[in-house]
Design a protein around this motif. Structure first.
Motif, PDB file in Angstrom:
ATOM      1  N   MET A 155     -76.604  52.646  49.532  1.00  0.00           N
ATOM      2  CA  MET A 155     -75.745  52.026  48.541  1.00  0.00           C
ATOM      3  C   MET A 155     -75.919  52.774  47.221  1.00  0.00           C
ATOM      4  SD  MET A 155     -77.784  48.416  47.872  1.00  0.00           S
ATOM      5  CE  MET A 155     -76.831  47.980  46.416  1.00  0.00           C
ATOM      6  N   SER A 156     -74.811  53.001  46.526  1.00  0.00           N
ATOM      7  CA  SER A 156     -74.851  53.741  45.266  1.00  0.00           C
ATOM      8  C   SER A 156     -73.976  53.039  44.240  1.00  0.00           C
ATOM      9  CB  SER A 156     -74.367  55.183  45.465  1.00  0.00           C
ATOM     10  OG  SER A 156     -73.029  55.193  45.915  1.00  0.00           O
ATOM     11  N   TRP A 157     -74.204  53.352  42.967  1.00  0.00           N
ATOM     12  CA  TRP A 157     -73.444  52.713  41.907  1.00  0.00           C
ATOM     13  C   TRP A 157     -73.236  53.672  40.739  1.00  0.00           C
ATOM     14  CZ3 TRP A 157     -78.305  51.481  43.434  1.00  0.00           C
ATOM     15  CH2 TRP A 157     -79.347  51.737  42.529  1.00  0.00           C
ATOM     16  N   THR A 158     -72.162  53.409  40.017  1.00  0.00           N
ATOM     17  CA  THR A 158     -71.803  54.153  38.817  1.00  0.00           C
ATOM     18  C   THR A 158     -71.380  53.162  37.748  1.00  0.00           C
ATOM     19  OG1 THR A 158     -71.027  56.001  40.164  1.00  0.00           O
ATOM     20  CG2 THR A 158     -70.371  55.978  37.847  1.00  0.00           C
ATOM     21  N   MET A 159     -71.873  53.333  36.537  1.00  0.00           N
ATOM     22  CA  MET A 159     -71.500  52.441  35.452  1.00  0.00           C
ATOM     23  C   MET A 159     -70.115  52.828  34.920  1.00  0.00           C
ATOM     24  SD  MET A 159     -73.280  51.746  31.771  1.00  0.00           S
ATOM     25  CE  MET A 159     -72.278  53.058  31.082  1.00  0.00           C
ATOM     26  N   THR A 160     -69.219  51.854  34.839  1.00  0.00           N
ATOM     27  CA  THR A 160     -67.875  52.079  34.307  1.00  0.00           C
ATOM     28  C   THR A 160     -67.729  51.588  32.873  1.00  0.00           C
ATOM     29  OG1 THR A 160     -67.112  49.974  35.248  1.00  0.00           O
ATOM     30  CG2 THR A 160     -66.865  51.956  36.606  1.00  0.00           C
ATOM     31  N   ASP A 161     -68.585  50.666  32.452  1.00  0.00           N
ATOM     32  CA  ASP A 161     -68.533  50.153  31.085  1.00  0.00           C
ATOM     33  C   ASP A 161     -69.874  49.506  30.771  1.00  0.00           C
ATOM     34  OD1 ASP A 161     -67.587  49.484  28.590  1.00  0.00           O
ATOM     35  OD2 ASP A 161     -66.758  47.558  29.246  1.00  0.00           O
ATOM     36  N   GLY A 162     -70.334  49.678  29.528  1.00  0.00           N
ATOM     37  CA  GLY A 162     -71.620  49.064  29.186  1.00  0.00           C
ATOM     38  C   GLY A 162     -72.174  49.572  27.874  1.00  0.00           C
ATOM     39  N   GLY A 163     -73.450  49.237  27.652  1.00  0.00           N
ATOM     40  CA  GLY A 163     -74.102  49.547  26.389  1.00  0.00           C
ATOM     41  C   GLY A 163     -74.745  50.911  26.339  1.00  0.00           C
ATOM     42  N   VAL A 164     -74.750  51.653  27.464  1.00  0.00           N
ATOM     43  CA  VAL A 164     -75.287  53.010  27.481  1.00  0.00           C
ATOM     44  C   VAL A 164     -74.184  53.966  27.908  1.00  0.00           C
ATOM     45  CG1 VAL A 164     -77.658  52.311  27.928  1.00  0.00           C
ATOM     46  CG2 VAL A 164     -76.126  52.715  29.849  1.00  0.00           C
ATOM     47  N   LYS A 165     -74.438  55.255  27.742  1.00  0.00           N
ATOM     48  CA  LYS A 165     -73.410  56.248  28.045  1.00  0.00           C
ATOM     49  C   LYS A 165     -73.224  56.448  29.536  1.00  0.00           C
ATOM     50  CE  LYS A 165     -72.077  60.996  26.896  1.00  0.00           C
ATOM     51  NZ  LYS A 165     -72.490  62.223  26.149  1.00  0.00           N
ATOM     52  N   ALA A 166     -74.323  56.488  30.281  1.00  0.00           N
ATOM     53  CA  ALA A 166     -74.245  56.706  31.730  1.00  0.00           C
ATOM     54  C   ALA A 166     -75.417  56.020  32.404  1.00  0.00           C
ATOM     55  CB  ALA A 166     -74.239  58.197  32.055  1.00  0.00           C
ATOM     56  N   LEU A 167     -75.160  55.433  33.576  1.00  0.00           N
ATOM     57  CA  LEU A 167     -76.198  54.766  34.363  1.00  0.00           C
ATOM     58  C   LEU A 167     -75.776  54.842  35.826  1.00  0.00           C
ATOM     59  CD1 LEU A 167     -78.756  53.094  34.671  1.00  0.00           C
ATOM     60  CD2 LEU A 167     -77.432  51.043  34.131  1.00  0.00           C
ATOM     61  N   ASN A 168     -76.362  55.771  36.556  1.00  0.00           N
ATOM     62  CA  ASN A 168     -76.009  55.999  37.954  1.00  0.00           C
ATOM     63  C   ASN A 168     -77.266  55.906  38.814  1.00  0.00           C
ATOM     64  OD1 ASN A 168     -73.421  56.685  36.934  1.00  0.00           O
ATOM     65  ND2 ASN A 168     -74.072  58.816  36.671  1.00  0.00           N
ATOM     66  N   GLY A 169     -77.088  55.514  40.057  1.00  0.00           N
ATOM     67  CA  GLY A 169     -78.238  55.421  40.951  1.00  0.00           C
ATOM     68  C   GLY A 169     -77.831  55.166  42.376  1.00  0.00           C
ATOM     69  N   ASN A 170     -78.839  55.147  43.249  1.00  0.00           N
ATOM     70  CA  ASN A 170     -78.585  54.876  44.663  1.00  0.00           C
ATOM     71  C   ASN A 170     -79.859  54.469  45.371  1.00  0.00           C
ATOM     72  OD1 ASN A 170     -79.818  57.429  46.057  1.00  0.00           O
ATOM     73  ND2 ASN A 170     -78.563  58.246  44.396  1.00  0.00           N
ATOM     74  N   TYR A 171     -79.677  53.730  46.460  1.00  0.00           N
ATOM     75  CA  TYR A 171     -80.748  53.344  47.374  1.00  0.00           C
ATOM     76  C   TYR A 171     -80.477  53.987  48.728  1.00  0.00           C
ATOM     77  CZ  TYR A 171     -83.010  49.613  44.629  1.00  0.00           C
ATOM     78  OH  TYR A 171     -83.718  48.895  43.685  1.00  0.00           O
ATOM     79  N   ASP A 172     -81.527  54.508  49.353  1.00  0.00           N
ATOM     80  CA  ASP A 172     -81.462  54.978  50.737  1.00  0.00           C
ATOM     81  C   ASP A 172     -82.468  54.179  51.551  1.00  0.00           C
ATOM     82  OD1 ASP A 172     -79.494  57.104  50.879  1.00  0.00           O
ATOM     83  OD2 ASP A 172     -80.819  58.235  49.551  1.00  0.00           O
ATOM     84  N   PHE A 173     -82.034  53.702  52.716  1.00  0.00           N
ATOM     85  CA  PHE A 173     -82.873  52.889  53.598  1.00  0.00           C
ATOM     86  C   PHE A 173     -83.060  53.660  54.910  1.00  0.00           C
ATOM     87  CE2 PHE A 173     -80.064  50.267  51.009  1.00  0.00           C
ATOM     88  CZ  PHE A 173     -80.977  49.554  50.255  1.00  0.00           C
TER      89      PHE A 173
END
Length: 247
Positions: A155-173
């Motif tokens: 599962m992965s995610w990308t920030m589209t709006d928020g208080g920081v400029k960029a916030l991306n991440g992912n989990y691998d199982f």
């Protein structure tokens, strides 16, 4: 007689020249010794309070300029979007770990940096858009995250709006032969404002470590709670009656 007279005049002239040179040399040496003594006395002479205060003020001003220049150099460095990674082994199947990681409404129970969660479409399982109230860099940010899934694996995610400029991440199982799961968490953050590189790196590593440890502890603690109850064996009616009479 003429030669003797000439020699005498030459000797007298040489003697006069030597006397003049000796006098000049003595005067030069005297002047040099006097200059050295004056310098020595001025060096060891006690300084006035005004002179001492001026020197102290100059030292403090120089130190402040050095600190200011160092701080400006540190803060002027652009924030690099680097990926920080952490992994941990969880005593649970991959499907169970994935289920906990994608159950966003339970995030505040195990993710220490998440305070509140707002799911955009509650009927959608798992949701694609989630708002997270997160604490980061000493501030609270309401970040809108867009998720993508490979059920049970990634599962992965990308920030589209928020208080920081960029916030991306992912989990691998990753399933392991012993029935456990290796969870790998990757995170990259750009706060959008100057932050010393060392402080940024420490914050990201702390967030990653807290996330994988919290996910492990919560999954292993609630693994048996989420497991289906064992089915009771079917007994015919006469068997139940006979058992009750025997008791």
């Amino acid at each position: 007689m003429m030669q003797v007279s000439r020699r005498r005049h030459v000797c007298l002239a040489l003697a006069a020249i030597l006397c003049v040179l000796a006098q000049q040399g003595e005067a030069y040496i005297t002047r040099q010794m006097s200059t050295m003594n004056n310098n020595k006395m001025s060096y060891f002479a006690p300084r006035s309070p005004t002179v001492l205060r001026t020197a102290s003020v100059r030292k403090r001003q120089s130190a402040k300029r050095t600190l200011s220049r160092t701080a400006s150099q540190m803060l002027s460095q652009p924030n690099k979007l680097e990926m920080v990674e952490g992994s941990i082994e969880v005593n649970a199947p991959a499907a169970a770990v994935y289920k906990v990681a994608s159950d966003f409404e339970k995030f505040p129970e195990w993710a220490s940096g998440v305070k509140r969660v707002f799911v955009e479409k509650k009927g959608q399982k798992p949701p694609e858009v989630v708002k997270l109230d997160m604490a980061m860099f000493g501030m609270h940010h309401l970040n809108t995250m867009k998720y993508e899934y490979d059920p049970g694996r990634h599962m992965s995610w990308t920030m589209t709006d928020g208080g920081v400029k960029a916030l991306n991440g992912n989990y691998d199982f990753t399933p392991l032969p012993n029935g456990h799961t290796k969870v790998t968490f990757q995170l990259s953050v750009d706060p959008g404002f100057p932050v010393p590189h060392m402080l940024k790196k420490m914050t990201e590593k702390a967030v990653v470590a807290s996330a994988v440890k919290g996910l492990k502890a919560y999954t292993e603690e609630h693994l048996h709670d989420s497991a289906p109850a064992p089915r009771r064996p079917f007994l015919p009616a006469f068997a139940v009656t006979a058992a009750s009479i025997a008791m």
